[in-house]
Scaffold this motif. Structure first.
Motif, PDB file in Angstrom:
ATOM      1  N   ILE A 204       0.859  -1.181   0.000  1.00 25.48           N
ATOM      2  CA  ILE A 204       0.000   0.000   0.000  1.00 25.48           C
ATOM      3  C   ILE A 204       0.900   1.236   0.000  1.00 25.48           C
ATOM      4  O   ILE A 204       1.853   1.319   0.772  1.00 25.48           O
ATOM      5  N   HIS A 205       0.602   2.132  -0.925  1.00 23.71           N
ATOM      6  CA  HIS A 205       1.371   3.379  -0.989  1.00 23.71           C
ATOM      7  C   HIS A 205       0.415   4.565  -0.942  1.00 23.71           C
ATOM      8  O   HIS A 205      -0.612   4.565  -1.612  1.00 23.71           O
ATOM      9  N   PHE A 206       0.782   5.570  -0.143  1.00 24.03           N
ATOM     10  CA  PHE A 206      -0.031   6.775  -0.017  1.00 24.03           C
ATOM     11  C   PHE A 206       0.598   7.880  -0.845  1.00 24.03           C
ATOM     12  O   PHE A 206       1.796   8.157  -0.721  1.00 24.03           O
ATOM     13  N   ASP A 207      -0.261   8.497  -1.657  1.00 21.19           N
ATOM     14  CA  ASP A 207       0.240   9.413  -2.658  1.00 21.19           C
ATOM     15  C   ASP A 207      -0.467  10.752  -2.513  1.00 21.19           C
ATOM     16  O   ASP A 207      -1.685  10.796  -2.366  1.00 21.19           O
ATOM     17  N   ALA A 208       0.321  11.836  -2.541  1.00 18.87           N
ATOM     18  CA  ALA A 208      -0.285  13.161  -2.369  1.00 18.87           C
ATOM     19  C   ALA A 208      -0.428  13.890  -3.705  1.00 18.87           C
ATOM     20  O   ALA A 208      -0.483  15.120  -3.733  1.00 18.87           O
ATOM     21  N   TYR A 209      -0.512  13.159  -4.784  1.00 20.66           N
ATOM     22  CA  TYR A 209      -0.727  13.787  -6.088  1.00 20.66           C
ATOM     23  C   TYR A 209      -1.969  14.680  -6.024  1.00 20.66           C
ATOM     24  O   TYR A 209      -2.941  14.282  -5.425  1.00 20.66           O
ATOM     25  N   PRO A 210      -2.010  15.862  -6.561  1.00 14.00           N
ATOM     26  CA  PRO A 210      -1.018  16.563  -7.382  1.00 14.00           C
ATOM     27  C   PRO A 210      -0.005  17.409  -6.603  1.00 14.00           C
ATOM     28  O   PRO A 210       0.790  18.098  -7.240  1.00 14.00           O
ATOM     29  N   ALA A 211      -0.006  17.310  -5.279  1.00 15.34           N
ATOM     30  CA  ALA A 211       1.008  18.075  -4.535  1.00 15.34           C
ATOM     31  C   ALA A 211       2.388  17.431  -4.662  1.00 15.34           C
ATOM     32  O   ALA A 211       3.416  18.077  -4.458  1.00 15.34           O
ATOM     33  N   THR A 212       2.402  16.133  -4.977  1.00 12.33           N
ATOM     34  CA  THR A 212       3.673  15.455  -5.285  1.00 12.33           C
ATOM     35  C   THR A 212       3.592  15.015  -6.746  1.00 12.33           C
ATOM     36  O   THR A 212       2.491  14.875  -7.293  1.00 12.33           O
ATOM     37  N   PRO A 213       4.748  14.793  -7.396  1.00 12.80           N
ATOM     38  CA  PRO A 213       4.705  14.518  -8.837  1.00 12.80           C
ATOM     39  C   PRO A 213       4.080  13.164  -9.185  1.00 12.80           C
ATOM     40  O   PRO A 213       4.120  12.226  -8.392  1.00 12.80           O
ATOM     41  N   LYS A 214       3.509  13.112 -10.379  1.00  7.48           N
ATOM     42  CA  LYS A 214       2.875  11.882 -10.887  1.00  7.48           C
ATOM     43  C   LYS A 214       3.888  10.733 -10.922  1.00  7.48           C
ATOM     44  O   LYS A 214       3.517   9.566 -10.749  1.00  7.48           O
ATOM     45  N   LYS A 246      -4.847  17.624   4.053  1.00  9.80           N
ATOM     46  CA  LYS A 246      -5.388  18.990   4.160  1.00  9.80           C
ATOM     47  C   LYS A 246      -6.271  19.124   5.392  1.00  9.80           C
ATOM     48  O   LYS A 246      -6.260  20.148   6.075  1.00  9.80           O
ATOM     49  N   GLU A 247      -7.022  18.087   5.689  1.00 13.35           N
ATOM     50  CA  GLU A 247      -7.868  18.110   6.900  1.00 13.35           C
ATOM     51  C   GLU A 247      -6.993  18.111   8.160  1.00 13.35           C
ATOM     52  O   GLU A 247      -7.300  18.780   9.132  1.00 13.35           O
ATOM     53  N   SER A 343       6.440  14.305   3.904  1.00 15.89           N
ATOM     54  CA  SER A 343       7.330  15.450   4.076  1.00 15.89           C
ATOM     55  C   SER A 343       6.642  16.755   3.683  1.00 15.89           C
ATOM     56  O   SER A 343       7.249  17.824   3.742  1.00 15.89           O
ATOM     57  N   LEU A 344       5.364  16.691   3.295  1.00 12.53           N
ATOM     58  CA  LEU A 344       4.633  17.913   2.950  1.00 12.53           C
ATOM     59  C   LEU A 344       4.109  18.598   4.211  1.00 12.53           C
ATOM     60  O   LEU A 344       3.554  17.931   5.086  1.00 12.53           O
ATOM     61  N   TYR A 345       4.233  19.885   4.237  1.00  9.49           N
ATOM     62  CA  TYR A 345       3.672  20.730   5.300  1.00  9.49           C
ATOM     63  C   TYR A 345       4.184  20.360   6.698  1.00  9.49           C
ATOM     64  O   TYR A 345       3.453  20.431   7.668  1.00  9.49           O
TER      65      TYR A 345
END
Ligand code: ATP
Ligand code: MG
Length: 384
Positions: A204-214, A246-247, A343-345
Motif C-alpha cells: 500500500i502506498h499513499f500518494d499526495a498527487y497533485p502536490a507530489t509529482p505523478k 489537508k484536513e 514530508s509535505l507541510y
C-alpha cells in the motif's frame, strides 16, 4: 558427464511437522523462478533438489534467479561421475587438470550407504590420487581449490564452488502481510526481509498527487517489480492521501502533523488488510532514525489500530539497511528524487515525545472515518 544443479536447503528441513509443505513450496518457487527455461527435469532426493542442466540453460542467469529463492541455503553446479572410485578419479582429473592451484582439499559426503567406502575414506583416496598424479599439496584450511564429492542415491556429484544463498523460508509458507511501501530506502528492505521469512507481500502506498509529482507512483511500481523477483506477482494499493492531509492541517498542531498522517495511514491500511484477510502490517521504521521513530511516537502512532505492526528494521543501522538495499537492487531506485507525502507541510522540528491525550482530544471531533472510506474508494489497485 552430465551437469546438474544440486540445491541444498537448511532451515526448512527441520521445520515443525510441516516438512512436506515447506519442501513442496520451495520446489514450486524454484520452478517458477526457472519458468522461462522450459520444462525442467527436477528430482527431490535425500534433502537435495537436483536439476539436470539442459543445453538452453544460461548458468549465470540461473544463478541470479536461484539466489532470489528463499529457503535455499546454497547450491552447486556439479558433474555426475559414477559410483566407482576409479571412475571418480578419472573424472575428477579431467575436470581439474587445467585448473590453476597449488593446494587443495577434498570434501566428501556419502549418503548412499551402499557405496563401499565411508566419506573419510573417499576423501583420503581422492586426496592421495590428486597429490601423486598432479604433485599438489593438501591443505584443509588454506586451500586454493576445494573438490567436493557427494555420493547420493544414484549419483556421484563432483563440484568446486558453493554458491551461497540467503536461506530463510520459501515465500508462501507464511501468511501474507500488508507492507506500507514508500519510495524511500527502508520500506522495500523491510518487505524483502519479511519475504525472506516466507511471507508474500501486498503493498500500500499513499500518494499526495497533485502536490507530489505523478512520477512517484511509477517509482513505487518499479520497486514492486524488483521485489516481485522474490514472490513472482503481487498487488499494490495506491491511495490518494492529499485530502486527508489537508484536513489534518486544520486540526493538528504543526509539530504533530506527521504523527497524524501516520495514524491515518495505519487506519486505512488496517481496513484494507481486513478486506484482504491479512493479519499484520509491515513498515520500514528503525528506532531513532527520524523524529517520528522514537519509542513515544511509535506508541502514539501504533495506538490508532489493533493489528500488529511488524518492523523488521527496528534494530538496523542505516548503513546495514543500505547494504541490503544494494544487494536486492532497490537502492538505485530508492535514491532517485522523490517527495514523500509525509514530508509535505511539516516543520523542521517535529515532536519527538508525542502526547497521546493531546492527539486523542484533537481527533475526537474529526470525522476521519468518512475521509478514510473515501480514500479507500478512490484508491487504484494494480496487479503487478
Ligand atoms: P522509508 O525509507 O521506507 O521511506 P523512512 O526512514 O523515510 O522510511 P519515514 O518516512 O518516517 O521513514 O516512514 C516510516 C515508514 O512509514 C516507512 O518505512 C513506510 O513503511 C511508511 N511510509 C512512509 N511514507 C509512506 C507512504 N507515502 N506510503 C506508504 N507508506 C509510507
Ligand atoms: Mg520515507
Amino acid at each position: 558427464m552430465k551437469q546438474y544443479i544440486v540445491i541444498h536447503y537448511g532451515e526448512i528441513a527441520l521445520k515443525l511437522g510441516n516438512r512436506n509443505f515447506f519442501e513442496a513450496k520451495l520446489i514450486d518457487n524454484i520452478r517458477k523462478a526457472l519458468k522461462d527455461f522450459g520444462k525442467i527435469s527436477l528430482k527431490h532426493q535425500h534433502g537435495r533438489i537436483i536439476i539436470l542442466v539442459e543445453e538452453n540453460f544460461d548458468l549465470e542467469l540461473i544463478k541470479e534467479r536461484l539466489q532470489k529463492v528463499f529457503g535455499i541455503e546454497y547450491f552447486v553446479f556439479a558433474y555426475n561421475s559414477e559410483q566407482d572410485l576409479k571412475q571418480i578419479e578419472k573424472d575428477l582429473y579431467s575436470l581439474i587438470k587445467k585448473k590453476k592451484f597449488k593446494t587443495f582439499r577434498i570434501t566428501a559426503r556419502r549418503s548412499q550407504k551402499a557405496f563401499p567406502m565411508n566419506s573419510q575414506r573417499v576423501a583420503e583416496k581422492l586426496g592421495e590420487f590428486v597429490m601423486k598424479k598432479m604433485k599438489k599439496k593438501v591443505d584443509l584450511v588454506n586451500f586454493d581449490l576445494n573438490c567436493s564429492i557427494d555420493i547420493v542415491e544414484d549419483y556421484a556429484f563432483l563440484s568446486f564452488a558453493k554458491i551461497e544463498c540467503r536461506g530463510g523460508l520459501p515465500v508462501g509458507v507464511s501468511e501474507p502481510l500488508l507492507c506500507l511501501l514508500s519510495g524511500g530506502i527502508d520500506s522495500p528492505v523491510a518487505a524483502n526481509l519479511m519475504q525472506k521469512r516466507g511471507a508474500p507481500m501486498v503493498y500500500i502506498h499513499f500518494d499526495a498527487y497533485p502536490a507530489t509529482p505523478k512520477e512517484n507512483s511509477e517509482k513505487v511500481k518499479e520497486l514492486v517489480k524488483v521485489l516481485n523477483d522474490y514472490q513472482f506477482n503481487s498487488k499494490l494499493y495506491l491511495v490518494p492521501f492529499l485530502d486527508i492531509q489537508k484536513e489534518i492541517l486544520k486540526i493538528a498542531p504543526e509539530d504533530y502533523r506527521v504523527i497524524f498522517y501516520r495514524r491515518a495511514m495505519l487506519r486505512i491500511a488496517q481496513k484494507i488488510a481486513v478486506q484482504e484477510r491479512i493479519l499484520a502490517l509491515v513498515t520500514g521504521e528503525s528506532l531513532g532514525q527520524v523524529a517520528s521513530q522514537t519509542v513515544e511516537n511509535i506508541k502514539a502512532i501504533s495506538e490508532a489500530i489493533d493489528l500488529p505492526i511488524l518492523r523488521p528494521l527496528i534494530g538496523f543501522n542505516k548503513e546495514e539497511i543500505i547494504n541490503v538495499a544494494r544487494k536486492i537492487k532497490t537502492y538505485e531506485l530508492s535514491v532517485q528524487p522523490f517527495t514523500d507525502c509525509c514530508s509535505l507541510y511539516v516543520p523542521k522540528h517535529p515532536v519527538t515525545r508525542a502526547d497521546l491525550n493531546l492527539i486523542l482530544a484533537k481527533e475526537k471531533d474529526w470525522d476521519f472515518a468518512r475521509l478514510i472510506d473515501s480514500a479507500i474508494i478512490n484508491s487504484e489497485i494494480y496487479k503487478i
